[in-house]
Design a protein around this motif. Structure first.
Motif, mmCIF file in Angstrom:
data_model
loop_
_atom_site.group_PDB
_atom_site.id
_atom_site.type_symbol
_atom_site.label_atom_id
_atom_site.label_comp_id
_atom_site.label_asym_id
_atom_site.label_seq_id
_atom_site.Cartn_x
_atom_site.Cartn_y
_atom_site.Cartn_z
ATOM 1 N N ARG A 154 19.206 -50.760 -112.074
ATOM 2 C CA ARG A 154 18.259 -51.716 -111.522
ATOM 3 C C ARG A 154 17.682 -51.116 -110.245
ATOM 4 N NH1 ARG A 154 16.880 -55.000 -107.653
ATOM 5 N NH2 ARG A 154 15.975 -57.056 -108.144
ATOM 6 N N LEU A 209 23.827 -50.755 -113.909
ATOM 7 C CA LEU A 209 23.978 -51.812 -114.904
ATOM 8 C C LEU A 209 24.987 -51.401 -115.970
ATOM 9 C CD1 LEU A 209 20.221 -52.782 -115.299
ATOM 10 C CD2 LEU A 209 21.958 -53.961 -113.946
ATOM 11 N N GLU A 210 24.904 -50.143 -116.441
ATOM 12 C CA GLU A 210 25.885 -49.629 -117.390
ATOM 13 C C GLU A 210 25.652 -48.141 -117.589
ATOM 14 O OE1 GLU A 210 24.240 -50.675 -121.726
ATOM 15 O OE2 GLU A 210 24.496 -52.444 -120.477
ATOM 16 N N LYS A 264 29.035 -59.209 -120.639
ATOM 17 C CA LYS A 264 28.651 -58.094 -121.503
ATOM 18 C C LYS A 264 29.818 -57.725 -122.409
ATOM 19 C CE LYS A 264 25.423 -55.946 -118.238
ATOM 20 N NZ LYS A 264 25.067 -54.689 -117.518
ATOM 21 N N GLN A 271 29.780 -59.201 -115.000
ATOM 22 C CA GLN A 271 29.106 -58.443 -113.951
ATOM 23 C C GLN A 271 28.181 -59.345 -113.155
ATOM 24 O OE1 GLN A 271 26.057 -55.517 -115.097
ATOM 25 N NE2 GLN A 271 27.138 -53.993 -113.879
ATOM 26 N N VAL A 283 13.835 -51.670 -116.386
ATOM 27 C CA VAL A 283 15.108 -50.984 -116.177
ATOM 28 C C VAL A 283 14.848 -49.487 -116.209
ATOM 29 C CG1 VAL A 283 15.747 -50.937 -118.638
ATOM 30 C CG2 VAL A 283 17.527 -50.842 -116.893
#
Length: 395
Positions: free
Chosen positions: A111, A122-123, A316, A346, A360
């Protein structure tokens, strides 16, 4: 970071298809086809901004490796939903011998709003990331066509070739097989594998293509074989490890897993230790090890905790892909814990919105080094299979 509108090139669809993006359109639930490759707009970055992002990615990757070491040393495989002791042991062995195993690439989803604050993780898609062809190739040629004097955060191609060259001594003799699943209806997996195969060939490696479904098991030699009955001694597979391990042949995979120089075994790329990084539980381990780090969001495995009253949270699934199963909860909602599947909880950090689009950043790592950027936009707060890819420039 600014979003700019642009005039798409005449015959843009044919152009990007010729460059490997054979999936330039996405069919939406209402049956309409809309661009996936979208050059009606682009993003512009300053060089200092990109340098800051690059430094953050390098630090995040190092932190992720430290978190992987922590998981192995503390035997925390159950936190990742890995309850098979045999699988856990093979992952741990792979981790301890990682310097002997080829490992190619990964993609951080970040982000970032361009307003001066730090990028937030974010991942980490470290096992089977896609959107590589458009990031490495199509957006580079787009820039050369429309902005020949500009630059781009994009050294993906040369870094991939260099990675294959550097890691070639780690590979067993014989061709490197490149496998994708026949279940790929769009052609994205096929073209990602074909592109990576091309980079391996440019590095001087012998290669062979096949589908995952065409991989056979020879019970006499107890080895995996290709569709020509040749031994598969090394294989890049765009097929998640959790699927591979759970397949009917999963036991044979673990029996013959090459964790460094084994005879009669198969060296899979990415290696098994990448399961430690491609699992959303990594986000919670990172927050535990680096609480308050400016590039991290709070994350937990046992529920949303105080995020329910403060920031809100996102649940998630540990092994979710393309936004599947993700649920978004605002501050003040009851701190519910999902009972349908294990999740990471998260901190909610809504994606920045540019001209009505949720954005993103996909920051690539090749051979352990930051290597480039791809950008996706979505209509809603979750980046899903209907997201669009937009190119970028540095000015």
């Amino acid at each position: 970071m600014r979003r700019r509108t642009a005039e798409p090139r005449p015959d843009w669809q044919r152009i990007v298809e010729d460059q490997g993006v054979v999936y330039p359109l996405t069919r939406h639930p209402d049956g309409t086809l809309r661009p996936y490759w979208d050059e009606s707009a682009y993003y512009e970055f300053s060089l200092p901004e990109v340098e800051e992002l690059e430094a953050a990615v390098a630090e995040l990757h190092a932190m992720c490796l430290a978190a992987a070491a922590h998981i192995v040393e503390r035997d925390r495989f159950a936190d990742l939903g890995i309850h098979d002791p045999r699988l856990a042991a093979r992952i741990a062995e792979s981790w301890h011998r990682r310097s002997e195993l080829p490992s190619l690439y990964g993609r951080f989803d970040l982000r970032h709003d361009g307003a001066g604050g730090p990028a937030k993780l974010l991942e980490y898609n470290a096992d089977t990331p896609t959107s590589l062809v458009e990031a490495a190739s199509a957006q580079w040629f787009w820039m050369e066509d429309l902005f020949p004097g500009a630059d781009q955060w994009n050294s993906l191609h040369e870094r991939l070739v260099a990675a294959w060259k550097r890691q070639a001594p780690l590979l067993p003799p014989g061709p490197v097989h490149f496998a994708h699943s026949e279940g790929d209806e769009l052609g994205e997996d096929l073209m990602t594998v074909a592109y990576l195969r091309e980079t391996a060939e440019q590095a001087g490696l012998e290669t062979r293509a096949l589908s995952v479904e065409a991989i056979g098991w020879d019970g006499l030699s107890r080895r995996f074989v290709d569709d020509r009955l040749g031994f598969i001694r090394s294989c890049f597979k765009l097929y998640p490890w959790e699927w591979l391990a759970d397949d009917p042949f999963g036991g044979h995979v673990l029996d013959t897993l090459d964790n460094g120089g084994g005879t009669g075994s198969t060296c899979w790329i990415e290696p098994a230790w990448k399961m430690l990084l491609s699992n959303k539980a990594l986000l919670a381990v990172l927050w535990e090890l680096y609480p308050g780090h400016p590039n991290l969001l709070a994350a937990y495995l046992d529920g949303p905790r105080d995020m329910a009253a403060t920031t809100g949270w996102v649940a998630k699934p540990l092994l979710g892909r393309e936004g599947a199963g993700v649920t978004v909860h605002g501050a003040g909602e009851p701190p519910a814990v999902r009972d349908d599947e294990p999740c990471c909880y998260q901190e909610l950090a809504p994606l920045p919105v540019f001209d009505g689009n949720h954005v993103v950043l996909g920051a690539w790592v090749v051979d352990g080094e930051p290597a480039g950027l791809g950008i996706r936009e979505s209509a809603g707060p979750v980046t899903d299979e209907y997201a669009r890819f937009l190119p970028h420039v540095i000015n």
